[in-house]
Design a protein around this motif. Sequence first.
Motif, PDB file in Angstrom:
ATOM      1  N   PHE A 145      42.361   5.855   2.779  1.00  0.00           N
ATOM      2  CA  PHE A 145      41.049   5.205   2.789  1.00  0.00           C
ATOM      3  C   PHE A 145      40.369   5.364   1.434  1.00  0.00           C
ATOM      4  O   PHE A 145      39.584   4.528   1.036  1.00  0.00           O
ATOM      5  CB  PHE A 145      40.182   5.768   3.916  1.00  0.00           C
ATOM      6  N   GLU A 146      40.684   6.451   0.750  1.00  0.00           N
ATOM      7  CA  GLU A 146      40.072   6.679  -0.561  1.00  0.00           C
ATOM      8  C   GLU A 146      40.475   5.577  -1.543  1.00  0.00           C
ATOM      9  O   GLU A 146      39.674   5.107  -2.326  1.00  0.00           O
ATOM     10  CB  GLU A 146      40.556   8.015  -1.106  1.00  0.00           C
ATOM     11  N   ILE A 180      36.494   5.481   9.557  1.00  0.00           N
ATOM     12  CA  ILE A 180      37.029   6.857   9.544  1.00  0.00           C
ATOM     13  C   ILE A 180      36.391   7.667  10.683  1.00  0.00           C
ATOM     14  O   ILE A 180      37.080   8.368  11.430  1.00  0.00           O
ATOM     15  CB  ILE A 180      36.776   7.533   8.178  1.00  0.00           C
ATOM     16  N   ASP A 181      35.072   7.543  10.840  1.00  0.00           N
ATOM     17  CA  ASP A 181      34.373   8.289  11.915  1.00  0.00           C
ATOM     18  C   ASP A 181      34.942   7.911  13.272  1.00  0.00           C
ATOM     19  O   ASP A 181      35.162   8.758  14.136  1.00  0.00           O
ATOM     20  CB  ASP A 181      32.870   7.985  11.894  1.00  0.00           C
ATOM     21  N   ASP A 182      35.174   6.613  13.446  1.00  0.00           N
ATOM     22  CA  ASP A 182      35.690   6.126  14.729  1.00  0.00           C
ATOM     23  C   ASP A 182      37.074   6.736  15.018  1.00  0.00           C
ATOM     24  O   ASP A 182      37.342   7.205  16.127  1.00  0.00           O
ATOM     25  CB  ASP A 182      35.795   4.591  14.661  1.00  0.00           C
ATOM     26  N   LEU A 183      37.926   6.748  13.984  1.00  0.00           N
ATOM     27  CA  LEU A 183      39.288   7.266  14.167  1.00  0.00           C
ATOM     28  C   LEU A 183      39.267   8.770  14.453  1.00  0.00           C
ATOM     29  O   LEU A 183      39.952   9.247  15.360  1.00  0.00           O
ATOM     30  CB  LEU A 183      40.117   7.005  12.904  1.00  0.00           C
ATOM     31  N   ALA A 233      46.759   3.462   5.848  1.00  0.00           N
ATOM     32  CA  ALA A 233      45.702   4.462   5.597  1.00  0.00           C
ATOM     33  C   ALA A 233      45.348   5.197   6.891  1.00  0.00           C
ATOM     34  O   ALA A 233      45.110   6.402   6.886  1.00  0.00           O
ATOM     35  CB  ALA A 233      44.470   3.772   5.013  1.00  0.00           C
ATOM     36  N   MET A 234      45.337   4.462   8.012  1.00  0.00           N
ATOM     37  CA  MET A 234      45.039   5.090   9.311  1.00  0.00           C
ATOM     38  C   MET A 234      46.100   6.147   9.636  1.00  0.00           C
ATOM     39  O   MET A 234      45.784   7.259  10.059  1.00  0.00           O
ATOM     40  CB  MET A 234      45.067   4.034  10.432  1.00  0.00           C
ATOM     41  N   LYS A 293      50.568  10.518  19.430  1.00  0.00           N
ATOM     42  CA  LYS A 293      50.151  10.552  18.026  1.00  0.00           C
ATOM     43  C   LYS A 293      50.848   9.458  17.231  1.00  0.00           C
ATOM     44  O   LYS A 293      51.601   9.725  16.280  1.00  0.00           O
ATOM     45  CB  LYS A 293      50.447  11.918  17.387  1.00  0.00           C
ATOM     46  N   SER A 294      50.674   8.251  17.710  1.00  0.00           N
ATOM     47  CA  SER A 294      51.319   7.146  17.009  1.00  0.00           C
ATOM     48  C   SER A 294      50.437   5.907  17.030  1.00  0.00           C
ATOM     49  O   SER A 294      49.517   5.790  17.840  1.00  0.00           O
ATOM     50  CB  SER A 294      52.667   6.841  17.657  1.00  0.00           C
ATOM     51  N   ILE A 295      50.760   5.009  16.091  1.00  0.00           N
ATOM     52  CA  ILE A 295      50.058   3.717  16.019  1.00  0.00           C
ATOM     53  C   ILE A 295      51.090   2.650  16.343  1.00  0.00           C
ATOM     54  O   ILE A 295      52.130   2.567  15.683  1.00  0.00           O
ATOM     55  CB  ILE A 295      49.496   3.458  14.610  1.00  0.00           C
TER      56      ILE A 295
END
Length: 390
Positions: A106-107, A120-123, A160-161, A193-195
Amino acid sequence: MDDHELVADHFAGVKVRWVASKIANPTQPGLYHPAQPERRFYRLTFHKRHRQLITDEYLPHVVRVGKEIRTRNRQRKLFTNSPNYKWPTYKHTMWSHINFEHPATFETMGLDPAKKKDIIDDLVTFTESREFYSRIGKAWKRGYLLYGPPGTGKSTMIAAMANLLNYDVYDLELTAVKDNTELRKLLIETTSKSIIVIEDIDCSLDLTGQRKKNQKWLSDEERDGGSSRVTLSGLLNFIDGLWSACGGERLIVFTTNYVEKLDPALIRRGRMDKHIELSYCSFEAFKVLARNYLKLDEEEGDDHPMFATVERLMKEMKITPADVAENLMPKSPLDDADTCLSRLILAMEEAKEAAEMEREVAAARKLVEEKEKKVVGMVNGSPENGVAPH
Ligand SMILES: Nc1ncnc2c1ncn2[C@@H]1O[C@H](COP(=O)(O)OP(=O)(O)OP(=O)(O)O)[C@@H](O)[C@H]1O
């Protein structure tokens, strides 16, 4: 720890000591399980009055922290489903994988800072909400819909996520899935723990709401396109079904360039909980990219003399973050910040001119068409289309 090494630890004001030890293994080697020559273990010593604290709190704490460290350090994987995939020497699995080593964070993403923080807060909130989901009786998963024109960072955001959360990525190629049953099997094989990603969802299946509306009398299979083997209802089941809760802690991400084409049922809240629009580059996003690509420091990155021109041009035309990134990329070792910024400005000016020219051509074409319509109207004698001949 080395053999016989002593490590001290403190927990709730109590000192404990760990020593790494080993003894000869008394087990005889078996045919299939050759015995290890020695058994290794850790000896934990503490004052006996702390026994309760150590067994009830300290040891579970050690196991939990150990798991967290293992998760943090594990090599993450990028899985893809391939219909022809075979693994002759190992158990057959429907997913093939490689190590996931995408550097996006994200940076480094060119995105408005407020939007970035919101995502980021949501994740992070999601990953810390196991108990919340259990309390409200919902499966611990969250759907994200990323939409926007090509080159605005949808795929980059998924990487990034994954890097932020330390998750594996399952890149699901829907067109390679035989039918709904296979889709279900694929889902069951994914781990926690996966997307799970379905890119370009609008291209993967015919999932438009329009078609559904017009064909209410058809069965699901027919309605979702006889030729397409995975159906809309199959996909909805994939997201909502009972087995989709197995394992928990999973994100499902859809991407599309055409959000308006998607069936509303597919993207309603509860399925795709968070809709994120990724759009053309804003000046704020440009500054993030410029800082990263041109190695400008914070101060210089907000105050470079050429930035004002870029800001003005960004108000007059649209440019994707991908195009900004490409122009900011040094093309030779001699390219400095000024060279890269000049290249970007030139590209923006050219694109602006081309867009203006296109607009003028379109306006001229429209004028000609209107004139032609009038002439046809006059010839046909239709009063709505033109002046009727006397
Ligand atoms: N917001 C961004 N921040 C940083 N780099 C970006 C951003 N958007 C795009 N890029 C750069 O542009 C390239 C293409 O971006 P990406 O593939 O993420 O776009 P996309 O929206 O997924 O495109 P498509 O819809 O065509 O799949 C990336 O390699 C990345 O370097």
